[in-house]
Scaffold this active site. Structure first.
Site, PDB file in Angstrom:
ATOM      1  N   ARG A 119      -1.202  59.976 -60.026  1.00 25.61           N
ATOM      2  CA  ARG A 119      -2.558  61.096 -60.064  1.00 25.61           C
ATOM      3  C   ARG A 119      -2.835  60.283 -61.570  1.00 25.61           C
ATOM      4  NH1 ARG A 119      -0.297  66.506 -60.805  1.00 25.61           N
ATOM      5  NH2 ARG A 119       0.860  65.449 -58.900  1.00 25.61           N
ATOM      6  N   LYS A 159      -2.643  54.527 -53.382  1.00 25.23           N
ATOM      7  CA  LYS A 159      -1.290  54.873 -55.037  1.00 25.23           C
ATOM      8  C   LYS A 159       0.152  53.646 -54.400  1.00 25.23           C
ATOM      9  CE  LYS A 159       2.533  57.833 -56.654  1.00 25.23           C
ATOM     10  NZ  LYS A 159       2.870  59.600 -55.708  1.00 25.23           N
ATOM     11  N   LYS A 190      13.872  60.642 -62.188  1.00 23.58           N
ATOM     12  CA  LYS A 190      14.654  61.683 -60.998  1.00 23.58           C
ATOM     13  C   LYS A 190      16.074  61.418 -60.861  1.00 23.58           C
ATOM     14  CE  LYS A 190      10.640  60.598 -58.189  1.00 23.58           C
ATOM     15  NZ  LYS A 190      10.029  61.761 -57.815  1.00 23.58           N
TER      16      LYS A 190
END
Length: 449
Positions: free
Chosen positions: A300, A214, A226
């Site tokens: 992901r 990743k 965030k």
């Protein structure tokens, strides 16, 4: 040549057997030979006669890690009789303990103590593991402003050049043309275009080992932004990419007989007018649709496209590394990586490999009943779970959708960052599970060749 100071490993019982003049010094120094403690014993001339180190049981990699910077500059050697395996571990721990990240500091390097490795130590392994770990730490420690997708590409190019590997990059709109839609979608809001980095090394007739990392060079969270505190360490969100690059460099340096491929989706999860929205539905390289339940679950998504490409070549071992979930950190803390594996015998071998080289990992289950938590009402699958628990497991189950079940697959969910300094492991970017993976690959493919 300068004189070399001996380092002796001692137990509490051995300390009691030392000559009386030394006993007085040890009493003043309050040294009892406890594991990991050290005592500098002076000579009668006022110099340094020897160093005593409390022996751990068993002897582990990190025993000399703190001494690598705390001892006075000079030459040292291990005077105690140890096996080749232990000598290798101790030398590696020393070398890893000497790491410093000074790229942005206007200071001169001060001399560090030097340890002469015993002849029995596997010096090639020590050099390869040290270089690989330093590479991972340097990549992760570098600020995101200097380590975006383009700079990560240059780093992979340099690694490929060093080891005579081939390299190519698919950049920007070409990702859509070559069917990597989720890599493009996650990275399209950044000023640096997203890209898929592809390194190959070895001979086609050897066992295929494919590594996927990743490479989210910075993660704002996207439109599901965030908080400031959670964004602080997001330069480390490419820690999975750094780890597979370090592992690849070890494999190539040690000339393991494998056909190696490394895939790194390199993106920045930024915010702009073309950023992915919550509940957008994305196509994937596999051909299934993915609902974006949260734009902060972007890792992901990029891994999914890369994994499906990796699986297309039916590798003998497929490994992905990612700083994927806070849930794994809650379950195991920050210093113990979680791993998932679809084949029990491979999982056992990895766990044993980690213990053998003091690089432990802990297996979490691919618990099938949780799979329906990823069901979507509008798409084939959602990138987040419908529940708030078991997040590391549901993330792994999402990734499993993008590999073929017969392929041996390991997914490692790691922190890639030391929150505290430990012997041989300074605060900052870190490889976690890399040497365990190398040992697994060496045992699985090199020992039988």
């Amino acid at each position: 040549m300068a004189a070399s100071t001996p380092i002796y490993l001692v137990t509490p019982d051995a300390v009691k057997q030392l000559p009386e003049p030394e006993q007085l010094w040890l009493q003043v120094s309050r040294f009892k030979g406890e594991a990991g403690s050290a005592c500098l014993v002076p000579s009668v001339e006022g110099g340094l006669a020897k160093v005593l180190v409390g022996q751990s049981d068993p002897l582990d990699t990190w025993l000399l890690g703190s001494l690598a910077q705390s001892l006075p500059p000079g030459h040292y050697h291990l005077a105690s009789d140890v096996s080749a395996e232990v000598a290798t571990r101790l030398c590696l721990g020393w070398r890893l303990g000497q790491y410093q990240f000074k790229k942005y500091k206007d200071t001169k390097d001060s001399p560090l103590p030097e340890l002469g490795c015993p002849a029995a130590a596997d010096q090639a392994y020590v050099e390869a593991a040290t270089a690989a770990t330093y590479l991972v730490r340097d990549l992760v420690n570098t600020p995101a402003g200097d380590m975006g997708p383009a700079q990560l590409e240059k780093a992979v190019q340099a690694i490929a050049h060093q080891h005579q590997a081939t390299f190519q990059a698919i950049v920007g709109e070409e990702l859509l043309a070559q069917n990597y839609p989720m890599v493009h979608a996650v990275g399209r809001a950044s000023i640096q275009p997203p890209r898929l980095l592809d390194l190959r090394w070895g001979h086609a007739d050897q066992p295929k080992v494919t590594l996927v990392g990743k490479g989210v060079c910075f993660d704002t969270g996207g439109l599901d932004i965030k908080s400031a505190s959670n964004m602080k360490l997001m330069k480390k969100d490419m820690g999975g990419a750094a780890q597979v690059l370090g592992l690849a460099s070890m494999i190539m340096a040690m000339q393991l007989p494998v056909c190696l491929r490394v895939l790194v989706p390199a993106v920045e999860n930024s915010i702009s007018d073309n950023a992915v929205h919550p509940y957008d539905v994305l196509p994937s390289r596999k051909g299934i649709s993915v609902e974006v339940g949260n734009t902060d679950a972007e890792g992901r998504l990029v891994l999914a496209d890369a994994l499906w490409e990796a699986a297309s070549e039916q590798p003998d071992l497929l490994v992905d590394c990612a700083t994927l979930t806070g849930a794994a950190r809650i379950a195991l803390g920050t210093e113990l990586p979680a791993f998932f594996c679809n084949q029990p015998e491979v999982a056992i071998a990895l766990r044993q490999s980690g213990l053998a080289v003091d690089d432990p990992l802990w297996e979490l289950p691919l618990h099938n009943p949780y799979r329906d938590m990823l069901d979507s009402k509008v798409a084939d699958i959602c990138n987040i779970s419908s529940g708030s628990y078991g997040g590391a497991i549901t993330a792994a189950l999402f990734l499993r959708e993008f590999i073929q079940p017969e392929i041996p697959w390991i997914h490692i969910d790691l922190m890639a960052w030391n929150l505290r300094s430990l012997p041989g492991r300074p605060e900052g970017g870190e490889a976690m599970g890399m040497r365990a993976l190398f040992e697994l690959i060496r045992n699985r493919f090199a020992q039988s060749s």
